[in-house]
Each structure stands twice: as C-alpha cells, then as structure tokens.
Design an enzyme around this catalytic site. Sequence first.
Site, PDB file in Angstrom:
ATOM      1  N   ASP A  82       0.836  -1.257   0.097  1.00  0.00           N
ATOM      2  CA  ASP A  82       0.110   0.116  -0.099  1.00  0.00           C
ATOM      3  C   ASP A  82       0.913   1.324  -0.103  1.00  0.00           C
ATOM      4  O   ASP A  82       1.974   1.098   0.636  1.00  0.00           O
ATOM      5  CB  ASP A  82      -0.824  -0.051   1.190  1.00  0.00           C
ATOM      6  CG  ASP A  82      -1.958   1.037   1.276  1.00  0.00           C
ATOM      7  OD1 ASP A  82      -2.260   1.400   0.127  1.00  0.00           O
ATOM      8  OD2 ASP A  82      -2.619   1.114   2.316  1.00  0.00           O
ATOM      9  N   HIS A  83       0.603   2.292  -0.689  1.00  0.00           N
ATOM     10  CA  HIS A  83       1.103   3.578  -0.585  1.00  0.00           C
ATOM     11  C   HIS A  83       2.549   3.583  -0.710  1.00  0.00           C
ATOM     12  O   HIS A  83       3.275   3.898   0.369  1.00  0.00           O
ATOM     13  CB  HIS A  83       0.650   4.298   0.473  1.00  0.00           C
ATOM     14  CG  HIS A  83      -0.629   5.023   0.370  1.00  0.00           C
ATOM     15  ND1 HIS A  83      -1.048   6.283  -0.587  1.00  0.00           N
ATOM     16  CD2 HIS A  83      -1.709   4.698   1.158  1.00  0.00           C
ATOM     17  CE1 HIS A  83      -2.285   6.194  -0.434  1.00  0.00           C
ATOM     18  NE2 HIS A  83      -2.631   5.368   0.460  1.00  0.00           N
ATOM     19  N   HIS A 180      -7.622   8.952   5.159  1.00  0.00           N
ATOM     20  CA  HIS A 180      -7.031   8.132   6.047  1.00  0.00           C
ATOM     21  C   HIS A 180      -7.481   8.397   7.438  1.00  0.00           C
ATOM     22  O   HIS A 180      -7.320   9.420   8.023  1.00  0.00           O
ATOM     23  CB  HIS A 180      -5.550   7.890   5.954  1.00  0.00           C
ATOM     24  CG  HIS A 180      -5.348   7.634   4.504  1.00  0.00           C
ATOM     25  ND1 HIS A 180      -4.619   8.326   3.551  1.00  0.00           N
ATOM     26  CD2 HIS A 180      -5.647   6.265   3.710  1.00  0.00           C
ATOM     27  CE1 HIS A 180      -4.339   7.805   2.356  1.00  0.00           C
ATOM     28  NE2 HIS A 180      -5.061   6.759   2.527  1.00  0.00           N
ATOM     29  N   GLY A 181      -7.464   7.342   8.139  1.00  0.00           N
ATOM     30  CA  GLY A 181      -7.507   7.567   9.921  1.00  0.00           C
ATOM     31  C   GLY A 181      -9.192   7.567  10.046  1.00  0.00           C
ATOM     32  O   GLY A 181     -10.160   7.189   9.347  1.00  0.00           O
ATOM     33  N   HIS A 208      -9.760   4.893  -1.113  1.00  0.00           N
ATOM     34  CA  HIS A 208      -9.257   4.729   0.230  1.00  0.00           C
ATOM     35  C   HIS A 208      -9.930   5.336   1.454  1.00  0.00           C
ATOM     36  O   HIS A 208     -10.640   6.081   1.186  1.00  0.00           O
ATOM     37  CB  HIS A 208      -7.689   5.637  -0.139  1.00  0.00           C
ATOM     38  CG  HIS A 208      -6.689   4.724  -1.127  1.00  0.00           C
ATOM     39  ND1 HIS A 208      -5.541   4.525  -0.386  1.00  0.00           N
ATOM     40  CD2 HIS A 208      -6.963   4.433  -2.153  1.00  0.00           C
ATOM     41  CE1 HIS A 208      -4.901   3.867  -1.407  1.00  0.00           C
ATOM     42  NE2 HIS A 208      -5.759   3.741  -2.486  1.00  0.00           N
ATOM     43  N   GLY A 209      -9.228   5.108   2.604  1.00  0.00           N
ATOM     44  CA  GLY A 209      -9.919   5.444   3.863  1.00  0.00           C
ATOM     45  C   GLY A 209     -11.406   5.022   4.039  1.00  0.00           C
ATOM     46  O   GLY A 209     -12.423   5.950   4.241  1.00  0.00           O
ATOM     47  N   GLY A 210     -11.590   3.794   3.746  1.00  0.00           N
ATOM     48  CA  GLY A 210     -12.919   3.161   3.963  1.00  0.00           C
ATOM     49  C   GLY A 210     -13.659   3.180   5.204  1.00  0.00           C
ATOM     50  O   GLY A 210     -14.677   2.848   5.711  1.00  0.00           O
ATOM     51  N   ASN A 230     -10.101   0.119   0.486  1.00  0.00           N
ATOM     52  CA  ASN A 230      -9.327  -0.159   1.623  1.00  0.00           C
ATOM     53  C   ASN A 230      -9.837   0.028   2.990  1.00  0.00           C
ATOM     54  O   ASN A 230     -10.262   1.110   3.106  1.00  0.00           O
ATOM     55  CB  ASN A 230      -8.172   0.869   1.422  1.00  0.00           C
ATOM     56  CG  ASN A 230      -7.353   0.742   0.001  1.00  0.00           C
ATOM     57  OD1 ASN A 230      -7.713  -0.143  -0.789  1.00  0.00           O
ATOM     58  ND2 ASN A 230      -6.203   1.378  -0.131  1.00  0.00           N
TER      59      ASN A 230
HETATM   60 ZN   LIG Z   1      -4.452   4.835   1.294  1.00  0.00          ZN
END
Ligand SMILES: [Zn+2]
Length: 285
Positions: A82-83, A180-181, A208-210, A230
């Site tokens: 990832d990333h 994210h977070g 992202h950031g699910g 994600n």
């Molecule tokens: Zn991400």
Amino acid sequence: MPLVSMKPMLAEARRRGYAVGAFNTVDYGSCKAVLAAAEELRAPVIVQLSVKTIAYWSHGTIAAWMRELGERAAVPVALHVDHCKDVKVIEGCIAHGWTSVMIDASALPYEENLARSRQVVEMAAPHGIGVEAELGQIAGVEEDLSVTEQDAHLADPQKALAFCRALDLAAFAPAIGTAHGLYKGEPRIAFDRLEAISRGTETPLALHGGTGLSDEIIQRCIGLGCAKINISTQLKHSFVDGFVDYHRQNPKDYEPLKPIDAQYRAVKDLVAGYVRQFGGAGKAG
Ligand SMILES: [Zn+2]
C-alpha cells in the site's frame, strides 16, 4: 491456490458491480484472519501491507506467510504493498513474489507522477503484477506523510482520465474527499468528480479511507466504479482491542494463545462484515 494479481480480480469486480476488500494487515495472524473470512464467504480478497510493516518483517517473510496461507485457500488472494513511494521497495516486492503494488507518486507534479507510475507499470508488467497509482492527495495521516485536509487536493477529472489512458493500471486511486484515519465529521465526497472519472474510464477505481464511511456512501462509490475498498484504521482497532479486551476480561490468564485467538476472531469478524457489505461474498466462483 497461488497468489494472484489483483488486476483481473478488480476488472471483474468493476464489471459485475461489487468491490474487493483490501485489508491492511500487520502480522501472520491478521493475514490468516483475512484469508479465513474470505474463504468462508467464497470471496476474492486483497491483503495489503504498508511500507513500514515491510521494513519491520521484511519482504521475504511476509511473502512466505502469504504463499503458505494462499496455497491452502480456495479463493483468489492478492498480496499488495500500500502507498509505496520508493521504487526500491517495489523492486523488493517483485523479487519476492508479491503480486500487486501501489506506487504513490501523488505528491509529485502531474508529469512526474505519470513518469514514475509508468516506470513501475513497466517494471511490474513482465512479472504479471498489477499496479495501483494515485492522483491528487488523499487527506489524513499515512506513513510519515501527513497531508492536512486543507492541503489535500482532489483529483482533476480531465487529468485523471488522461492518466488512466496513459497507463495500464490494475487500479486507479483518485483523491475524491475520503481520508485516512478516523473521520471527524461527515466526510464530503466529491461524487461529481468520481462520476466524471467513472464515466470516462473502465479502469477499476480504488477507494482509500474506507473506515467510517456510511453504507450509503460505500454503495454509491461501488456504483460509480470503485472496485477496491481499503480498510486499514478499523482493522488496527480490532487487532489491538481484540487482544486487550480479552486480557481486561481475564486479567489472571497469561496463556498467550487465548488473547491471540481473541484478536484473530475480532479481525476475522470485522473482515467478514466488510466483505458482505462490499458485495464480495460468493464471487470467488
Ligand atoms: Zn490510502
């Protein structure tokens, strides 16, 4: 079965209108829990790890766990980094049999991002490895990069479509307002941008950031081409809480396998819930 590239997995998910869960794991037990949930639900799955986690365990160690777990599983499993901003880490993934990588050159200007992403696609293609790349900057704290929500910028749909036309990607991650977070308020998703991108390309989109997105947002994103979702933050919470809660409830019990098993079950149950929510159950054929 052997580990597979996420490219055909995500193409099929986008075509059939569901999303494959991509779960950020941190050790053997969490990898095992993700695969067990996927297998019970007959769902394809992506196990992804951060660059930080690779630095802790090594490419080869993680690949060895995952080969062993994957070969026993009857569902398609991709092993993904990832990333990743460092092409050397990606070279290590390729050398050790990882089947999928994300190049995150999103902090660079557009042309440099495109060139760096193209370099990774060319490195990965001969090995049958699927590549994810990002455009715009997804807000939140990830690795050592902290992008404040103010500074984060969303992906421009025209640039996004040019980016997808230029690269043969397994997944494209446009910044559309997820973070994210843990969300502090209601996330504001740029559905107009997502829709414009989705209409212009068949490339599977990565969300992202699910963690913390409402079911309404998730279903709308899947309907607009998000085929990879994600989940990292919530898995970290279940991983830590699963262990700690067991010990709190049984403070005199120092048999380590019991909190380890409680942790395993907490992660497995969490993953199963997301797999069902994303529509992946029963899709492994
Ligand atoms: Zn991400």
